[in-house]
Design a protein around this motif. Structure first.
Motif: not given
Length: 253
Positions: A147, A231-232, A228-229, A235
């Motif tokens: 990531w 948070r996936e 947004r990315r 969480p």
């Protein structure tokens, strides 16, 4: 956009820089002890490009006698608030405002790239005592964490800069790039992690020079998508950042 413009862009975000930027692991300072053959306690250090004092504070905690050198107005003002007991003088590594043979150690945390090594190396050697050392280090990208690698490439694309190679230069090339050829140099890679709230992670990203010179509207849109990315992936909105400190310590042969 010139390197000088990017170097001075940090003045527009000094408080954000101080609050969000990562620190450095104890192993870094342990290696400085080892290289110098003595503890940092009592060592006379010049921390150049000191910014808001992240490295200066850690050096002082190890007992070093620290003086900071910083060219930026806002960064120097923030340094004064964070470390009121540490002297700071205005200047940069190309023309150090320090006496010759006056320091045992000169450090550049995240700041060597803003210097002209044809000038900064001779300046460091002028200011160092005969048995002194010059230490340069950077928190670099842990490309083996998927990531983080993917985020690095998105940031590079957003900022219009080439992504860094995932292959680190070997020792001889790193020494050449740093302008340290002809000196006695030791290099270490020090891996470490920190866990931070998502908001702090995003603040750290947006405190980088390549971001600071861009328009705020474009940055807001990028950071919203990045939120947004992440948070996936996280969480609970707690991000585990991994860094690899690239450390070069040099002395006269």
């Amino acid at each position: 956009m010139t390197g000088s413009s990017r170097a001075h862009s940090f003045n527009s975000a000094a408080d954000q820089y101080e609050a969000s930027r990562p620190s450095y692991p104890p192993a870094l300072f342990d290696f400085l002890d080892e290289f110098m053959g003595r503890p940092l306690s009592g060592v006379r250090v010049a921390d150049v490009g000191a910014g808001t004092g992240i490295a200066s504070a850690l050096l002082r905690e190890r007992g070093a006698d620290v003086i900071a050198v910083e060219p930026g107005d806002a960064m120097a003002a923030r340094f004064h608030r964070v470390l009121p007991g540490v002297p700071i003088v205005r200047g940069d590594g190309n023309a150090l405002p320090l006496a010759g043979s006056s320091r045992d150690l000169i450090t550049y945390a995240q700041s060597w790239q803003w210097t002209d090594t044809r000038r900064s190396v001779p300046e460091a050697l002028r200011v160092l005592r005969a048995d002194g050392a010059l230490a340069l280090w950077w928190n670099t990208t842990a490309f083996d964490v998927p990531w983080i690698h993917a985020q690095h490439e998105r940031i590079a694309q957003h900022c219009g800069v080439p992504p860094r190679s995932a292959v680190r230069p070997d020792d001889s090339e790193a020494i050449r790039l740093a302008g340290l050829t002809g000196l006695r140099v030791a290099r270490r890679h020090l891996r470490w992690q920190r866990t931070v709230p998502l908001d702090l992670h995003l603040a750290n990203i947006s405190s980088r020079s390549a971001f600071l010179v861009l328009g705020q509207a474009a940055n807001r849109a990028f950071l919203a998508e990045e939120r947004r990315r992440l948070r996936e992936a996280f969480p609970d909105e707690t991000v585990e950042e991994t860094y690899v400190v690239d450390l070069l310590v040099a002395a006269r042969p």
